[in-house]
Design a protein around this motif. Sequence first.
Motif, PDB file in Angstrom:
ATOM      1  N   GLU A 578       0.846  -1.189   0.000  1.00  0.00           N
ATOM      2  CA  GLU A 578       0.000   0.000   0.000  1.00  0.00           C
ATOM      3  C   GLU A 578       0.887   1.246   0.000  1.00  0.00           C
ATOM      4  O   GLU A 578       1.915   1.301   0.695  1.00  0.00           O
ATOM      5  N   TYR A 598      -2.042   8.956  -3.609  1.00  0.00           N
ATOM      6  CA  TYR A 598      -2.018   7.874  -2.614  1.00  0.00           C
ATOM      7  C   TYR A 598      -2.364   6.561  -3.336  1.00  0.00           C
ATOM      8  O   TYR A 598      -2.900   6.533  -4.439  1.00  0.00           O
ATOM      9  N   PRO A 600      -4.255   3.062  -2.058  1.00  0.00           N
ATOM     10  CA  PRO A 600      -4.937   2.486  -0.895  1.00  0.00           C
ATOM     11  C   PRO A 600      -4.808   0.959  -0.783  1.00  0.00           C
ATOM     12  O   PRO A 600      -4.986   0.408   0.290  1.00  0.00           O
ATOM     13  N   SER A 622      -0.885   5.914   1.770  1.00  0.00           N
ATOM     14  CA  SER A 622      -1.894   4.911   1.379  1.00  0.00           C
ATOM     15  C   SER A 622      -3.300   5.453   1.528  1.00  0.00           C
ATOM     16  O   SER A 622      -4.262   4.730   1.244  1.00  0.00           O
ATOM     17  N   SER A 623      -3.423   6.797   1.970  1.00  0.00           N
ATOM     18  CA  SER A 623      -4.749   7.392   2.105  1.00  0.00           C
ATOM     19  C   SER A 623      -4.623   8.901   1.964  1.00  0.00           C
ATOM     20  O   SER A 623      -3.525   9.463   2.052  1.00  0.00           O
TER      21      SER A 623
END
Length: 666
Positions: A578, A598, A600, A622-623
């Motif tokens: 991720e 990003y 996810p 990752s977010s």
Amino acid sequence: MGSMGPPVDSAHATSEHGALNRGLVCVKEVRGRWYLAGWLMLLSVGFVVFFLAVSAAQAQAATCGKGEYLKSGKCVKAERGHFSTKKSDRQKECRKGTFQNRRGQARCTKARPGRFAPKKGMTKDRLCKAGTYQAKRGQRSCSQAPAGTSVPKRGARQATACIPGSYQPAAGQRDCSAAPAGSYVAVAGAIEATQCPRGGYQPALGQTDCLLAPPGSYVAAPGATAAQPCEAGTYQPDAASTGCLTSAPGHYVAGASATTQTPCSAGHYQPGTGATSCLAAPPGSHVPHAGADAARTCEPGTYQPEPGRDHCHSATEGHFVTAAGAISQTACAAGTFNANRGSSSAAACLQTPAGHYSGSGAKAATACPAGTYNPATGSTSSAACLTSPAGSASAAGSAAATACPVGTYQPSPGAGACLDAPTGRYVAVIGALSATDCPAGRYQDQTGQSSCKQATPGHYVDTTGAPSQQDCSAGTFNAGTGSTSIADCIQTSEGTYSLAGAAAAVDCEVGTYQPNKGQSSCLPAPQGKYVDVSAATMATDCPPGRYQPDEGQDGCLLTSPGHYANLAGTIEQIECAEGSFAPDSGYTTCTLAEAGNYVPLAGASAQLAAELGHYVPSEGASSQLAAEVGYYVDTSGANAQTACPAGWTTATTGSTAVDDCTVPVG
């Protein structure tokens, strides 16, 4: 005109007057016409006197009642058998057909049915006697029972018709007669019996019909009381027959009362009619079918020794019959034979050929046994068969001994066959007494051969008399022929292999390798490695960015997007974590998501831009982060949030425009 006295009985007066008149006529006829005047005078005087007397009597009788009459000056009852009416001066007799059984009656009673009154003045009616009858009242007589009827008892009112089976030809009979045996009466009231017609009979009395002569019998004349059985030699299939049928030729009737004739059975015949049995066909003849009227003579080529047969025997093999009507067959002479049946000539017996012999009556020539031979024809016994010498053989029925061909031999005399050279041996000449061993380097795996086989490439033969060659062991090979030693088998080199019996080493195929000498197989390239050439001695690691999960492969696989392989010899590709991604195949490492972007999920092939109202301040995220209260993000892919103007704020997080900023209330 005044009355002259009591009334006169007019019937009585008329009767008296008639009597006088009849007397007058008589007188007239006897005496002549001249007496007539005198008689008339006398008659007149008498009539006057009589009239006066009657008148006086009538006057007295007028006082009498019914059933009474005047007698001696007083009224008395009428007597039985009489009657009197009222005021009568006399009684009257009951007329015929009537009676009176009591006194003082004014009238008579009519005779009752079944009775009669035959005369006047009867005091009772009489019963009609048996054989007579009377259906009416007041009859003076009875009627006779007419023919065809009877009256069995007295006092009958009617006659009874004779019942079927009986008759009466006469009138006035008290009973009917039973129809006699041999006759019948079918209807009631018959006056005669009818004779049974021909073909019928009746044994009993009083019958209404006749019995039909049953099959097997007959009645020739009318009036028969019994049927006659058909005699032996005759028969009758039908009922009511007047005669019997005579058995036809080819048939017989053995006993009486037969309903059918019996055909003579096969083997028997009968030329005549009316026969009670059949004749057996004599020897030398036959009768093939039932119902024959003659026997058939056996034809040439056939015979029959016994009587009463339905066929003739065909002359058997080894025999013949020349004449018709034969009772036996003739055997073929010794030295000849006959394989056929039904031969009619001695010419059918053939001379025994060479290699054979035959005795008398032979159906086939007998072959000289195996191991012997006979060059002569017409031989009559086995003594003519000669023993075959060693190195030769003779099958059964041979005219000569045969030398053993190449590949075979025979060490003994009297043999029926030569022996095949066994495996590992051979016979190169004809007429041999023995077989020879194959030398080293040669072998023979079949029997009956005239030479040996060379050891083929990949093999060797290191002994004599060998039935087979030896394989070079796996991992060795031999390209030559006729090898005599295992030393002729050469060890395979690295990158090659050989199976047992190989004539040459075999290169390892792509995907396999062999690092050692003398091997029987190659090794598959292991996982994470490959072999892309033949005759390889080693396998090669898959480079970074590639991998191989299977054995025995000739190449490696590129990692797929979203994956990487960072080491050589990788077996499985690895997913990008991720916050990272691999956009294409063959990556050795994954790329971190840039600021404002990003990733996810693991295994991603692309990064995602931060959405409006969100931002990503650093790489490898990752977010995404939502804009805080008092801030907004009005572009995608932002790596920072923008503050609202001084004194302004937002109501929530994730604002996407400056317009979301407002002045706080109060």
